[in-house]
Motif scaffolding. Sequence first.
Motif, PDB file in Angstrom:
ATOM      1  N   ILE A   1     -14.858 -42.590  40.240  1.00  0.00           N
ATOM      2  CA  ILE A   1     -13.584 -41.853  40.229  1.00  0.00           C
ATOM      3  C   ILE A   1     -13.820 -40.361  40.416  1.00  0.00           C
ATOM      4  CG2 ILE A   1     -11.598 -41.209  38.788  1.00  0.00           C
ATOM      5  CD1 ILE A   1     -11.893 -44.017  37.469  1.00  0.00           C
TER       6      ILE A   1
ATOM      7  N   ILE B   1     -14.924 -39.546  44.067  1.00  0.00           N
ATOM      8  CA  ILE B   1     -13.797 -39.641  45.006  1.00  0.00           C
ATOM      9  C   ILE B   1     -12.829 -38.481  44.804  1.00  0.00           C
ATOM     10  CG2 ILE B   1     -11.786 -41.047  45.629  1.00  0.00           C
ATOM     11  CD1 ILE B   1     -13.519 -43.519  44.984  1.00  0.00           C
ATOM     12  N   GLN B   2     -12.652 -38.066  43.567  1.00  0.00           N
ATOM     13  CA  GLN B   2     -11.709 -36.991  43.273  1.00  0.00           C
ATOM     14  C   GLN B   2     -12.202 -35.641  43.801  1.00  0.00           C
ATOM     15  OE1 GLN B   2      -8.705 -37.278  41.849  1.00  0.00           O
ATOM     16  NE2 GLN B   2      -8.313 -35.077  41.990  1.00  0.00           N
TER      17      GLN B   2
ATOM     18  N   TYR C   1     -11.280 -45.207  49.842  1.00  0.00           N
ATOM     19  CA  TYR C   1     -11.797 -44.695  48.576  1.00  0.00           C
ATOM     20  C   TYR C   1     -10.675 -44.461  47.568  1.00  0.00           C
ATOM     21  CZ  TYR C   1     -16.041 -44.173  51.282  1.00  0.00           C
ATOM     22  OH  TYR C   1     -17.133 -44.431  52.070  1.00  0.00           O
TER      23      TYR C   1
ATOM     24  N   SER D   1     -10.835 -46.096  43.957  1.00  0.00           N
ATOM     25  CA  SER D   1     -10.665 -45.384  42.682  1.00  0.00           C
ATOM     26  C   SER D   1      -9.672 -46.116  41.786  1.00  0.00           C
ATOM     27  CB  SER D   1     -10.209 -43.944  42.931  1.00  0.00           C
ATOM     28  OG  SER D   1      -8.926 -43.894  43.519  1.00  0.00           O
TER      29      SER D   1
ATOM     30  N   SER E   1     -11.504 -48.952  40.245  1.00  0.00           N
ATOM     31  CA  SER E   1     -12.365 -48.490  39.148  1.00  0.00           C
ATOM     32  C   SER E   1     -11.568 -48.285  37.869  1.00  0.00           C
ATOM     33  CB  SER E   1     -13.068 -47.185  39.551  1.00  0.00           C
ATOM     34  OG  SER E   1     -14.013 -47.412  40.570  1.00  0.00           O
TER      35      SER E   1
END
Length: 317
Positions: free
Chosen positions: A46, A49-50, A60, A64, A67
């Motif tokens: 996370i 990706i952030q 993605y 996320s 996840s």
Amino acid sequence: MGYNNITSPPEFILVAFSDLPHLESFLIFAFILMYLLTIFGNLLIIILIQFEQNLHKPMYFLLSNLSVVDITYTSVTVPKTLANYFTGDKSISFPGCFIQLYFFVSFASTEFLLLTAMAYDRYVAICNPLRYPMVMSRSVCFLLSGASWIVGFIDSIFSLFVSLFDFCKSNAINHFSCDLRALLTLSCSNTDNIERVIFAECLLIGMSSFMLTLISYVYILNTILKIKSTEGRKKAFSTCTSHITAVTLFYGTMISIYVRPASVSSLEYDKYFSVLYIALIPTLNPFIYSLQNKEVKRAFWKLCNKVHHGSKMFIMH
């Protein structure tokens, strides 16, 4: 522990693995290890990706969400299992049991739908690459993920109806969580109708999601086989291998337990087999999606370098 009156007990007892005391400590240690890896691995996905601009892509974004689901649906069950083991108190309140059941079924249903959305993303990317930015726009990604969460939580309302049944056979659940099948075996009410509903819901969410995913991959495979160069086919297929692996593990374990008549159900089999989808698969997903993904690995080492550089600057000051 018996509970012979036709009423509902104030609490249930989660038998967990106490029927095999020589394995219980090992399984609890395994739960601790898998849960820590699940939290760490999925949080890392996370965060990457952030904060990594190159990972701001539909695939993605959906990953996320997956996840988040893996963290939440594992957290619904595993911490309570560990708390019961270390305190020696294996009880769970009647309302707490059905709250746990509802959220677990909700998160599991959401995962089915997110995996289907990810299959659709791969279908568009490989079969319609020129239209991919338009088809998988930001609004479509939010729609797919939002619908997965909403439908997952609405679809799971049926699990709360089980709380209206009378539980008079026993209050000992032969499981480490408030499992739906284990609860139904304790009821002295007629459960035929709810079992039909459960079977239908599993077909609706589980099998329909699986079929949509399968259809997506039939088109994907057909498109890949039409690519003339071996390198091109290999590159196209490599973008799908992680998702195929995750789908196979999750669908295989969930469907094998719930999409079958109750008459052939073995609670002992269900209890130990459910360790796979409750604890192991959420642990493996971050590794599945990162080990063969060059973009994720680059983002990870980039983050490591930033952290290392930041720590050196902090020490120097």
